[in-house]
Design a protein around this motif. Sequence first.
Motif, PDB file in Angstrom:
ATOM      1  N   THR A  87       6.910  37.543  53.852  1.00  0.00           N
ATOM      2  CA  THR A  87       8.123  37.529  54.682  1.00  0.00           C
ATOM      3  C   THR A  87       8.181  36.278  55.551  1.00  0.00           C
ATOM      4  OG1 THR A  87       8.114  39.950  54.770  1.00  0.00           O
ATOM      5  CG2 THR A  87       9.442  38.801  56.410  1.00  0.00           C
ATOM      6  N   VAL A  88       7.042  35.924  56.155  1.00  0.00           N
ATOM      7  CA  VAL A  88       6.987  34.721  56.993  1.00  0.00           C
ATOM      8  C   VAL A  88       7.215  33.476  56.153  1.00  0.00           C
ATOM      9  CG1 VAL A  88       5.467  33.276  58.402  1.00  0.00           C
ATOM     10  CG2 VAL A  88       5.495  35.751  58.739  1.00  0.00           C
ATOM     11  N   LEU A  89       6.594  33.431  54.973  1.00  0.00           N
ATOM     12  CA  LEU A  89       6.767  32.279  54.088  1.00  0.00           C
ATOM     13  C   LEU A  89       8.213  32.150  53.627  1.00  0.00           C
ATOM     14  CD1 LEU A  89       3.538  32.479  51.905  1.00  0.00           C
ATOM     15  CD2 LEU A  89       4.195  30.600  53.400  1.00  0.00           C
ATOM     16  N   ALA A  90       8.830  33.288  53.346  1.00  0.00           N
ATOM     17  CA  ALA A  90      10.229  33.267  52.915  1.00  0.00           C
ATOM     18  C   ALA A  90      11.112  32.645  53.992  1.00  0.00           C
ATOM     19  CB  ALA A  90      10.694  34.683  52.592  1.00  0.00           C
ATOM     20  N   ALA A  91      10.827  32.980  55.245  1.00  0.00           N
ATOM     21  CA  ALA A  91      11.595  32.408  56.355  1.00  0.00           C
ATOM     22  C   ALA A  91      11.317  30.916  56.499  1.00  0.00           C
ATOM     23  CB  ALA A  91      11.250  33.143  57.652  1.00  0.00           C
ATOM     24  N   ASP A  92      10.049  30.518  56.311  1.00  0.00           N
ATOM     25  CA  ASP A  92       9.674  29.105  56.426  1.00  0.00           C
ATOM     26  C   ASP A  92      10.372  28.251  55.370  1.00  0.00           C
ATOM     27  OD1 ASP A  92       8.042  29.692  58.527  1.00  0.00           O
ATOM     28  OD2 ASP A  92       6.166  29.633  57.385  1.00  0.00           O
ATOM     29  N   ILE A  93      10.364  28.758  54.126  1.00  0.00           N
ATOM     30  CA  ILE A  93      10.900  27.985  53.007  1.00  0.00           C
ATOM     31  C   ILE A  93      12.396  28.229  52.807  1.00  0.00           C
ATOM     32  CG2 ILE A  93      10.592  27.499  50.529  1.00  0.00           C
ATOM     33  CD1 ILE A  93       7.750  28.459  50.754  1.00  0.00           C
ATOM     34  N   ARG A  94      12.891  29.275  53.467  1.00  0.00           N
ATOM     35  CA  ARG A  94      14.308  29.641  53.377  1.00  0.00           C
ATOM     36  C   ARG A  94      14.690  30.116  51.975  1.00  0.00           C
ATOM     37  NH1 ARG A  94      17.147  24.844  57.040  1.00  0.00           N
ATOM     38  NH2 ARG A  94      15.983  25.301  58.951  1.00  0.00           N
ATOM     39  N   VAL A  95      13.872  31.057  51.479  1.00  0.00           N
ATOM     40  CA  VAL A  95      14.169  31.723  50.210  1.00  0.00           C
ATOM     41  C   VAL A  95      13.953  33.214  50.425  1.00  0.00           C
ATOM     42  CG1 VAL A  95      13.489  29.740  48.792  1.00  0.00           C
ATOM     43  CG2 VAL A  95      11.784  31.478  49.396  1.00  0.00           C
ATOM     44  N   THR A  96      14.239  34.021  49.411  1.00  0.00           N
ATOM     45  CA  THR A  96      14.030  35.462  49.532  1.00  0.00           C
ATOM     46  C   THR A  96      12.554  35.804  49.346  1.00  0.00           C
ATOM     47  OG1 THR A  96      14.351  35.890  47.173  1.00  0.00           O
ATOM     48  CG2 THR A  96      16.323  35.880  48.577  1.00  0.00           C
ATOM     49  N   THR A  97      12.164  36.977  49.820  1.00  0.00           N
ATOM     50  CA  THR A  97      10.783  37.433  49.657  1.00  0.00           C
ATOM     51  C   THR A  97      10.436  37.589  48.180  1.00  0.00           C
ATOM     52  OG1 THR A  97      10.920  38.632  51.760  1.00  0.00           O
ATOM     53  CG2 THR A  97       9.114  39.214  50.291  1.00  0.00           C
ATOM     54  N   ASN A  98      11.384  38.061  47.382  1.00  0.00           N
ATOM     55  CA  ASN A  98      11.144  38.201  45.944  1.00  0.00           C
ATOM     56  C   ASN A  98      10.843  36.851  45.301  1.00  0.00           C
ATOM     57  OD1 ASN A  98      11.437  40.967  45.848  1.00  0.00           O
ATOM     58  ND2 ASN A  98      13.629  40.901  45.391  1.00  0.00           N
ATOM     59  N   HIS A  99      11.518  35.818  45.795  1.00  0.00           N
ATOM     60  CA  HIS A  99      11.272  34.480  45.251  1.00  0.00           C
ATOM     61  C   HIS A  99       9.864  34.003  45.602  1.00  0.00           C
ATOM     62  CE1 HIS A  99      12.369  30.777  43.376  1.00  0.00           C
ATOM     63  NE2 HIS A  99      12.191  30.063  44.476  1.00  0.00           N
ATOM     64  N   ILE A 100       9.379  34.394  46.783  1.00  0.00           N
ATOM     65  CA  ILE A 100       8.006  34.053  47.180  1.00  0.00           C
ATOM     66  C   ILE A 100       7.015  34.682  46.202  1.00  0.00           C
ATOM     67  CG2 ILE A 100       6.206  34.423  48.922  1.00  0.00           C
ATOM     68  CD1 ILE A 100       8.165  32.284  49.727  1.00  0.00           C
TER      69      ILE A 100
END
Length: 211
Positions: A174-187
């Motif tokens: 979730t944190v990475l998704a916010a950092d990279i500005r993508v969805t959690t599924n994409h992470i």
Amino acid sequence: MVLQKYLEELKKIKLLSPEEEKELWIREAEGNEDAHQKLITSYQPLVFKTAAQFHVPEETMMELIQEGTVGLLEAAENYDYTKGVAFSLYAIHRIRGRMRDFLHREFSHVELSLDRETEEGWRLAEVLPSFQLLPEEVAERHAVSDRVSRAVDRLPQKEKRVLMGIFIENKTPTVLAADIRVTTNHIYRLEKQGVRRIRGMLSRFMSDLKK
């Protein structure tokens, strides 16, 4: 009590964004002492996380943290941010190496059974597992670690960032998704792709090791 105070200070440390960290490394390379100190402070949680993997009493834990911080400082002195390797991946070897060297100095001369439990409830076997390795086993581990590091460096930038975030920086998807500005599924997809790619790059090397 000392450890408790240290943990309280750790809670106050804010994670740096990739942009903030890069800016600090640029300033640090120019000799800015304030930037250097901010970087060292921001990576103290990595030192503690590494020390916590060893089952030792509080007094020894604080000494491990001190040794790990020395390793962190050494890593910062030799780190070249322009090469694109995450500092956490670069520093972890120095930090862990310093800690293991300390434990070896402190306990290798003590004639105790590795299975004997001390009054504090810890065993040398839990603290010193790597000291029983044969030289060729140590060399093999270094070779594997080096290959993995090189494989990670060859990943596409987003896959590399996701794997570093999850496995080294202990960030949640979730944190990475916010950092990279993508969805959690994409992470999750980037993580699977990165792991699959690394396995492919290492498959022949690992096969040769087993021969």
